[in-house]
Write a protein that holds these residues in place. Structure first.
Motif, PDB file in Angstrom:
ATOM      1  N   THR A 157       0.828  -1.205   0.000  1.00  0.00           N
ATOM      2  CA  THR A 157       0.000   0.000   0.000  1.00  0.00           C
ATOM      3  C   THR A 157       0.862   1.254   0.000  1.00  0.00           C
ATOM      4  OG1 THR A 157      -1.800  -1.138   1.155  1.00  0.00           O
ATOM      5  CG2 THR A 157      -1.774   1.266   1.270  1.00  0.00           C
ATOM      6  N   VAL A 158       1.920   1.239   0.784  1.00  0.00           N
ATOM      7  CA  VAL A 158       2.831   2.381   0.810  1.00  0.00           C
ATOM      8  C   VAL A 158       3.536   2.519  -0.533  1.00  0.00           C
ATOM      9  CG1 VAL A 158       4.960   3.277   1.824  1.00  0.00           C
ATOM     10  CG2 VAL A 158       3.166   2.360   3.299  1.00  0.00           C
ATOM     11  N   ARG A 159       3.959   1.421  -1.113  1.00  0.00           N
ATOM     12  CA  ARG A 159       4.624   1.479  -2.423  1.00  0.00           C
ATOM     13  C   ARG A 159       3.686   2.064  -3.473  1.00  0.00           C
ATOM     14  NH1 ARG A 159       5.675  -2.726  -4.897  1.00  0.00           N
ATOM     15  NH2 ARG A 159       7.512  -2.002  -6.029  1.00  0.00           N
ATOM     16  N   ALA A 160       2.409   1.725  -3.393  1.00  0.00           N
ATOM     17  CA  ALA A 160       1.445   2.284  -4.339  1.00  0.00           C
ATOM     18  C   ALA A 160       1.325   3.802  -4.152  1.00  0.00           C
ATOM     19  CB  ALA A 160       0.085   1.618  -4.159  1.00  0.00           C
ATOM     20  N   ALA A 161       1.338   4.263  -2.887  1.00  0.00           N
ATOM     21  CA  ALA A 161       1.274   5.698  -2.621  1.00  0.00           C
ATOM     22  C   ALA A 161       2.521   6.406  -3.144  1.00  0.00           C
ATOM     23  CB  ALA A 161       1.109   5.940  -1.123  1.00  0.00           C
ATOM     24  N   ILE A 162       3.666   5.756  -3.028  1.00  0.00           N
ATOM     25  CA  ILE A 162       4.896   6.320  -3.580  1.00  0.00           C
ATOM     26  C   ILE A 162       4.787   6.400  -5.102  1.00  0.00           C
ATOM     27  CG2 ILE A 162       7.380   5.959  -3.869  1.00  0.00           C
ATOM     28  CD1 ILE A 162       7.347   4.596  -1.090  1.00  0.00           C
ATOM     29  N   GLY A 163       4.239   5.353  -5.711  1.00  0.00           N
ATOM     30  CA  GLY A 163       4.069   5.345  -7.159  1.00  0.00           C
ATOM     31  C   GLY A 163       3.162   6.462  -7.650  1.00  0.00           C
ATOM     32  N   ARG A 164       2.178   6.852  -6.840  1.00  0.00           N
ATOM     33  CA  ARG A 164       1.279   7.951  -7.205  1.00  0.00           C
ATOM     34  C   ARG A 164       1.898   9.320  -6.954  1.00  0.00           C
ATOM     35  NH1 ARG A 164      -2.326   4.701  -4.219  1.00  0.00           N
ATOM     36  NH2 ARG A 164      -2.229   6.199  -2.478  1.00  0.00           N
ATOM     37  N   GLY A 165       3.035   9.344  -6.252  1.00  0.00           N
ATOM     38  CA  GLY A 165       3.668  10.609  -5.926  1.00  0.00           C
ATOM     39  C   GLY A 165       3.164  11.236  -4.648  1.00  0.00           C
ATOM     40  N   THR A 379      10.388   2.204   0.822  1.00  0.00           N
ATOM     41  CA  THR A 379      10.587   2.987  -0.391  1.00  0.00           C
ATOM     42  C   THR A 379      10.010   2.198  -1.567  1.00  0.00           C
ATOM     43  OG1 THR A 379      12.750   2.019  -0.905  1.00  0.00           O
ATOM     44  CG2 THR A 379      12.726   3.925   0.572  1.00  0.00           C
ATOM     45  N   TRP A 380      10.085   2.797  -2.748  1.00  0.00           N
ATOM     46  CA  TRP A 380       9.567   2.120  -3.941  1.00  0.00           C
ATOM     47  C   TRP A 380      10.269   0.784  -4.169  1.00  0.00           C
ATOM     48  CZ3 TRP A 380       5.735   1.488  -7.003  1.00  0.00           C
ATOM     49  CH2 TRP A 380       5.900   0.872  -8.242  1.00  0.00           C
ATOM     50  N   ASP A 381      11.551   0.698  -3.814  1.00  0.00           N
ATOM     51  CA  ASP A 381      12.332  -0.522  -4.043  1.00  0.00           C
ATOM     52  C   ASP A 381      12.168  -1.568  -2.950  1.00  0.00           C
ATOM     53  OD1 ASP A 381      13.410   0.445  -6.428  1.00  0.00           O
ATOM     54  OD2 ASP A 381      15.036   1.470  -5.369  1.00  0.00           O
ATOM     55  N   SER A 382      11.339  -1.304  -1.944  1.00  0.00           N
ATOM     56  CA  SER A 382      11.200  -2.240  -0.824  1.00  0.00           C
ATOM     57  C   SER A 382      10.559  -3.545  -1.273  1.00  0.00           C
ATOM     58  CB  SER A 382      10.353  -1.615   0.287  1.00  0.00           C
ATOM     59  OG  SER A 382      11.022  -0.553   0.915  1.00  0.00           O
ATOM     60  N   ASP A 383      11.089  -4.640  -0.717  1.00  0.00           N
ATOM     61  CA  ASP A 383      10.504  -5.969  -0.925  1.00  0.00           C
ATOM     62  C   ASP A 383       9.683  -6.312   0.313  1.00  0.00           C
ATOM     63  OD1 ASP A 383      11.219  -9.155  -0.204  1.00  0.00           O
ATOM     64  OD2 ASP A 383      10.401  -8.758  -2.200  1.00  0.00           O
ATOM     65  N   PRO A 384       8.368  -6.559   0.185  1.00  0.00           N
ATOM     66  CA  PRO A 384       7.538  -6.792   1.369  1.00  0.00           C
ATOM     67  C   PRO A 384       8.043  -7.911   2.267  1.00  0.00           C
ATOM     68  CG  PRO A 384       6.151  -6.426  -0.551  1.00  0.00           C
ATOM     69  CD  PRO A 384       7.567  -6.514  -1.052  1.00  0.00           C
ATOM     70  N   THR A 385       8.494  -9.010   1.682  1.00  0.00           N
ATOM     71  CA  THR A 385       8.984 -10.127   2.491  1.00  0.00           C
ATOM     72  C   THR A 385      10.222  -9.720   3.285  1.00  0.00           C
ATOM     73  OG1 THR A 385       8.111 -11.718   0.895  1.00  0.00           O
ATOM     74  CG2 THR A 385       9.791 -12.506   2.429  1.00  0.00           C
ATOM     75  N   ALA A 386      11.119  -8.980   2.641  1.00  0.00           N
ATOM     76  CA  ALA A 386      12.334  -8.538   3.315  1.00  0.00           C
ATOM     77  C   ALA A 386      12.013  -7.544   4.435  1.00  0.00           C
ATOM     78  CB  ALA A 386      13.292  -7.904   2.309  1.00  0.00           C
ATOM     79  N   GLU A 387      11.011  -6.690   4.238  1.00  0.00           N
ATOM     80  CA  GLU A 387      10.638  -5.725   5.278  1.00  0.00           C
ATOM     81  C   GLU A 387      10.069  -6.434   6.505  1.00  0.00           C
ATOM     82  OE1 GLU A 387      11.386  -2.677   5.295  1.00  0.00           O
ATOM     83  OE2 GLU A 387      12.002  -2.403   3.213  1.00  0.00           O
ATOM     84  N   VAL A 388       9.260  -7.465   6.290  1.00  0.00           N
ATOM     85  CA  VAL A 388       8.731  -8.248   7.408  1.00  0.00           C
ATOM     86  C   VAL A 388       9.872  -8.911   8.172  1.00  0.00           C
ATOM     87  CG1 VAL A 388       7.295 -10.223   8.039  1.00  0.00           C
ATOM     88  CG2 VAL A 388       6.489  -8.601   6.308  1.00  0.00           C
ATOM     89  N   ALA A 389      10.838  -9.457   7.445  1.00  0.00           N
ATOM     90  CA  ALA A 389      11.978 -10.116   8.086  1.00  0.00           C
ATOM     91  C   ALA A 389      12.840  -9.117   8.854  1.00  0.00           C
ATOM     92  CB  ALA A 389      12.816 -10.834   7.026  1.00  0.00           C
ATOM     93  N   GLU A 390      13.000  -7.903   8.313  1.00  0.00           N
ATOM     94  CA  GLU A 390      13.811  -6.899   8.994  1.00  0.00           C
ATOM     95  C   GLU A 390      13.186  -6.486  10.321  1.00  0.00           C
ATOM     96  OE1 GLU A 390      14.909  -2.208   8.401  1.00  0.00           O
ATOM     97  OE2 GLU A 390      15.199  -3.526   6.655  1.00  0.00           O
ATOM     98  N   ALA A 391      11.877  -6.306  10.340  1.00  0.00           N
ATOM     99  CA  ALA A 391      11.206  -5.947  11.590  1.00  0.00           C
ATOM    100  C   ALA A 391      11.379  -7.051  12.629  1.00  0.00           C
ATOM    101  CB  ALA A 391       9.726  -5.675  11.329  1.00  0.00           C
ATOM    102  N   ALA A 392      11.274  -8.303  12.190  1.00  0.00           N
ATOM    103  CA  ALA A 392      11.454  -9.428  13.114  1.00  0.00           C
ATOM    104  C   ALA A 392      12.876  -9.450  13.668  1.00  0.00           C
ATOM    105  CB  ALA A 392      11.126 -10.731  12.405  1.00  0.00           C
TER     106      ALA A 392
END
Length: 405
Positions: A157-165, A379-392
């Motif tokens: 959802t955040v990536r989509a908002a970034i894509g819209r500017g 950011t636009w380049d974020s990978d959702p799976t990697a972001e979940v793993a980073e928080a963990a």
């Protein structure tokens, strides 16, 4: 009820007036080490958003009324023989909603925690450490506020908002809670011993406590110099992880975006032309993670007071995103619960010195549960799976320490 005794125990620990002095050593983050075993509480302000008013002004006025005048941070001051300083805590919700003007819609998971706490200390007789508590400590399983799939969907959802500017970057934070029995304070104090915990310590109140292991400086003021040290970019603390962090174009771009945001924040309260970046993208270790940190410095504008300092720097850019207000608006709808004690400010204020940490790697206790929070910048380049793993990965050392491992 297994938690009633814990609530009563917490209420006995925190002093709330001159007649009930602290029975434990003061362990507020960034308190002067030489004073910690002789500090006694003399006054306390606790405030919730529902009380109304401006928390930055309330803190500044309360401190001035109790011998800590921070209405001009350029004024020379010395460590006094009586009033030493004060612990200051400001929640992310208070910083975002009250100071930045952002909406807040998610319910707070630990509503007994105040949104502002200011505790003034002076010097008393040196005290011996309290006897260790032999009450058995039990910490139950963690319940997440969102599933990994929901977290990943929020990233999209955040990536989509970034894509819209709409935004350039947004920090997403998740929460978890675990039941406990016994005294939570020893568990929360253990956080301060974690490697890299620049703001290690505990602040307690009536039925609540906050334990911090933060490595990040939200804002420091000394001799008229303002410093912030934003952290953005994480990898495992291995040789490979360090190399990956140093060479990651995505992490560097994300980091520099936040450094620019912090430069802009300091420019609002600095003398014209004095904002500099002393160090950019330095890799430092916190527990088993490498993190990238920069140092931004400026000369405080003439007449700068604590209230204006808090308005300019809270909430910290590394836990909001850019532009800050737009990012906070997306955060309000994306996160299922409030940020509670995390992503706010906690530290020490005194004439001539302010040192506030950003409450990442932070846990809180109410009478029923321990709470933790963790997240990362999207950011636009974020990978959702990697972001979940980073928080963990960020919350794992905190939870292990709270459990006694």
């Amino acid at each position: 009820m297994p938690y009633q005794k814990s609530t009563e125990r917490m209420r006995k620990i925190g002093p709330y007036g001159v007649e009930t002095l602290p029975q434990v050593l003061v362990d507020a983050p960034a308190a002067p080490p030489a004073c910690r075993d002789s500090l006694v509480e003399r006054a306390r302000l606790q405030w919730h958003r529902a009380d109304g008013g401006d928390p930055a002004v309330l803190a500044e006025e309360f401190l001035a009324a109790h011998g800590l005048d921070l209405r001009d941070l350029n004024r020379p001051a010395a460590h006094g023989p009586d009033v030493c300083g004060a612990a200051l805590y400001l929640s992310a919700a208070a910083a975002g909603a009250q100071l930045a003007g952002a909406p807040t819609t998610a319910p707070e998971p630990a509503p007994t925690l105040p949104d502002l706490a200011v505790v003034v200390y002076d010097h008393g007789p040196t005290r011996a450490p309290a006897a260790p508590d032999d009450t058995p400590w039990w910490l139950g399983p963690w319940t997440e506020s969102w599933t990994p799939a929901q977290h990943a969907a929020a990233v999209d959802t955040v990536r989509a908002a970034i894509g819209r500017g709409d935004i350039y970057q947004t920090n997403l934070v998740g929460h978890a809670a675990a039941p406990y029995s016994g005294d939570p304070l020893p568990a929360l104090r253990r956080l301060g011993a974690l490697p890299g915990a620049r703001y290690g310590g505990v602040l307690t109140g009536d039925g609540w406590a906050i334990g911090c292991a933060s490595p990040e400086t939200l804002v420091e003021v000394h001799h008229g110099q303002i410093i912030t040290r934003p952290i953005k970019g994480t990898r495992p603390a291995t040789a490979t992880g360090r190399a990956e962090l140093l060479t990651s174009a995505k992490e560097r771009a994300e980091h520099i975006m936040i450094v620019d945001l912090e430069r802009n924040d300091l420019a609002r309260i600095a003398r014209t032309g004095t904002v500099t970046v002393d160090e950019l993208f330095a890799v430092r270790r916190w527990c088993d993670l490498w993190q990238a940190e920069s140092t931004v410095r400026a000369h405080a504008a003439h007449g700068l007071g604590l209230a204006d300092l808090l308005r300019a720097t809270c909430p910290g850019g590394s836990v909001t995103g850019a532009p800050k207000l737009a990012a906070l608006t997306h955060i309000a709808t994306a996160e299922p619960v409030g940020r509670g004690a995390s992503m706010g400010a906690l530290g020490w204020v005194a004439p001539g010195r302010i040192d506030l940490g950003l409450t990442i790697r932070t846990a809180a206790a109410d009478g029923h549960a321990l709470h933790t929070w963790a997240g990362g910048g999207i950011t636009w380049d974020s990978d959702p799976t990697a972001e979940v793993a980073e928080a963990a990965a960020k919350t794992a050392p905190v939870r292990a320490t709270l459990a006694g491992r």
